[in-house]
Design a protein around this motif. Structure first.
Motif, short mmCIF file in Angstrom:
data_model
loop_
_atom_site.label_atom_id
_atom_site.label_comp_id
_atom_site.label_asym_id
_atom_site.label_seq_id
_atom_site.Cartn_x
_atom_site.Cartn_y
_atom_site.Cartn_z
N GLU A 162 25.33 30.96 -14.91
CA GLU A 162 26.16 29.81 -14.53
C GLU A 162 27.37 29.66 -15.44
O GLU A 162 28.42 29.19 -15.00
CB GLU A 162 25.32 28.53 -14.55
CG GLU A 162 24.24 28.49 -13.48
CD GLU A 162 23.48 27.17 -13.48
OE1 GLU A 162 23.85 26.28 -14.29
OE2 GLU A 162 22.52 27.04 -12.70
N TYR A 163 27.24 30.06 -16.70
CA TYR A 163 28.38 30.00 -17.62
C TYR A 163 29.56 30.83 -17.10
O TYR A 163 30.71 30.48 -17.30
CB TYR A 163 27.99 30.52 -19.00
CG TYR A 163 27.10 29.61 -19.82
CD1 TYR A 163 27.12 28.23 -19.66
CD2 TYR A 163 26.26 30.15 -20.79
CE1 TYR A 163 26.30 27.42 -20.44
CE2 TYR A 163 25.45 29.34 -21.57
CZ TYR A 163 25.47 27.98 -21.39
OH TYR A 163 24.67 27.18 -22.17
N PRO A 237 27.43 35.51 -11.34
CA PRO A 237 26.30 36.28 -10.81
C PRO A 237 26.24 36.30 -9.28
O PRO A 237 25.20 36.62 -8.70
CB PRO A 237 25.11 35.52 -11.36
CG PRO A 237 25.56 34.08 -11.30
CD PRO A 237 27.04 34.10 -11.62
N LEU A 238 27.33 35.97 -8.61
CA LEU A 238 27.32 35.80 -7.16
C LEU A 238 27.43 37.12 -6.40
O LEU A 238 26.87 37.26 -5.32
CB LEU A 238 28.45 34.85 -6.74
CG LEU A 238 28.39 33.47 -7.41
CD1 LEU A 238 29.57 32.62 -6.97
CD2 LEU A 238 27.07 32.77 -7.08
N ILE A 239 28.18 38.08 -6.94
CA ILE A 239 28.30 39.38 -6.30
C ILE A 239 28.22 40.47 -7.35
O ILE A 239 28.52 40.24 -8.54
CB ILE A 239 29.62 39.53 -5.50
CG1 ILE A 239 30.83 39.40 -6.42
CG2 ILE A 239 29.67 38.52 -4.36
CD1 ILE A 239 32.17 39.72 -5.75
N GLU A 240 27.84 41.67 -6.94
CA GLU A 240 27.87 42.85 -7.79
C GLU A 240 28.02 44.08 -6.91
O GLU A 240 27.83 44.03 -5.69
CB GLU A 240 26.62 42.96 -8.68
CG GLU A 240 25.34 43.20 -7.92
CD GLU A 240 24.16 43.42 -8.84
OE1 GLU A 240 24.35 43.54 -10.06
OE2 GLU A 240 23.03 43.49 -8.32
N GLY A 241 28.38 45.19 -7.53
CA GLY A 241 28.55 46.41 -6.76
C GLY A 241 29.65 46.26 -5.72
O GLY A 241 30.73 45.74 -5.99
N ASP A 242 29.35 46.69 -4.49
CA ASP A 242 30.32 46.63 -3.40
C ASP A 242 30.32 45.30 -2.65
O ASP A 242 31.04 45.15 -1.66
CB ASP A 242 30.05 47.76 -2.39
CG ASP A 242 30.31 49.14 -2.99
OD1 ASP A 242 31.20 49.24 -3.85
OD2 ASP A 242 29.61 50.09 -2.60
#
Length: 338
Positions: A162-163, A237-242
């Motif tokens: 969240e930070y 932390p909402l999206i990662e990768g593609d």
């Protein structure tokens, strides 16, 4: 007969693949041994400074390694991934430096301070940034001076994603401040924050055109190389990768299911050299083709890299509690570059 021909072709392809995967030297010259969890390499006029996460700064000169005295207003708190991390010299004054370290103030925090040298002793002379959230993991800690003369600082999310999305928090960010700690007028949010949405960035490097690249640890694989733009949100932390989301940046490159755990990086002639902890190598990342290859692999965890006069310097990180240290670990290494 046909089966034998097929086998020969497979072996030839494998040999070619292995050759393409490594384009660096087979051996390294050892400049220093018995380092304890080293974190950053900084070039000094007479050698190299090495920060050790336990709270010790060492100077390596002519085959000798000597500890420097550090006088800090807040004692370094070395726990987990925290401790003494970044250390860089002022670009105009070798007797002034910037130091990033973890401290305890009712909880773990990180701070950046200015240090002034007197002989082999360094004294805290000013606070640049403090109250950066810290934890046993994800403390960031890399620093560098940009082409604009400002100080750039990576911070981790301190284990709390969240930070990273909270622009009022200093965690999970890349910070940008003037060398006196003041906030540049063109910072995007009027604070120290330059970019956000980061998990645990640990590498900073600029190419000749002034493009800023940063390496970042993914949660499980999906380690990243990002092009950093002022004010941009890099999604954690909402999206990662593609994965994509409006208003968020996808990585310039990510490792998919593979894990590098990339730390320090350096740029030279169109290539990013990346110290990989879990990858146990120095990766050469060709920016023209977006293709990684192995530059140096001895099976050690690698924490930082630096390029100076056609030489690459790197430090092993086998004593950090996650490696398998051998006799002489950890070591500062010098490698020839083609």
């Amino acid at each position: 007969m046909k089966r034998g021909i097929v086998l020969l072709v497979i072996l030839m392809i494998g040999a070619c693949s292995n050759e393409a995967a490594s384009n660096g030297p087979d051996e390294a010259e050892i400049l220093a041994e018995d380092l304890e969890t080293p974190w950053m390499i900084e070039k000094a006029e007479e050698g190299f400074y090495i920060s050790e996460r336990g709270g010790v700064l060492k100077l390596v000169t002519d085959g000798e390694t000597t500890a420097q005295s550090l006088e800090l207003e807040q004692e370094t708190h070395a726990s987990g991934e925290g401790g003494l991390l970044g250390f860089i010299l002022h670009p105009d004054d070798p007797d002034t430096a910037f130091l990033y370290h973890t401290y305890s103030d009712g909880g773990e925090k990180n701070r950046v301070v200015e240090m002034t040298r007197d002989g082999s002793s360094w004294f805290e002379s000013d606070v640049v940034v403090e109250d950066i959230p810290g934890a046993n993991i994800h403390n960031g800690g890399r620093m560098d001076i940009g082409p604009d003369g400002h100080l750039y600082i990576t911070t981790g999310d301190a284990g709390n994603g969240e930070y990273s999305q909270d622009r009022n928090s200093l965690a999970g960010k890349i910070l940008r401040v003037a060398l006196d700690g003041s906030i540049p007028e063109d910072n995007p949010f009027g604070t120290e924050v330059y970019s956000y949405g980061h998990r645990n960035p640990q590498g900073l490097a600029w190419d000749e055109e002034g493009t800023l690249y940063a390496t970042e640890h993914g949660a499980s694989g999906h380690d990243e190389v990002n092009v950093i733009v002022s004010g941009a949100n890099y999604g954690w932390p909402l999206i990662e990768g593609d994965e994509e989301e409006a208003g968020m940046e996808t990585p310039f490159y990510h490792t998919g299911s593979d894990t590098w755990a990339p730390s320090g990086i350096a740029h030279d002639d169109g290539t990013l050299y990346i110290a990989a902890l879990r990858g146990n190598e120095v990766v050469a990342f060709d920016l023209s083709s977006n293709a990684p290859s192995t530059f140096y692999d001895e099976g050690s965890r690698m924490r930082d890299v630096r390029v100076e006069e056609n030489r690459l310097y790197t430090i092993t990180n086998n004593t950090d509690g996650r490696g398998d240290p051998s006799e002489g670990d950890d070591r500062l290494l010098e490698l020839e570059m083609e």
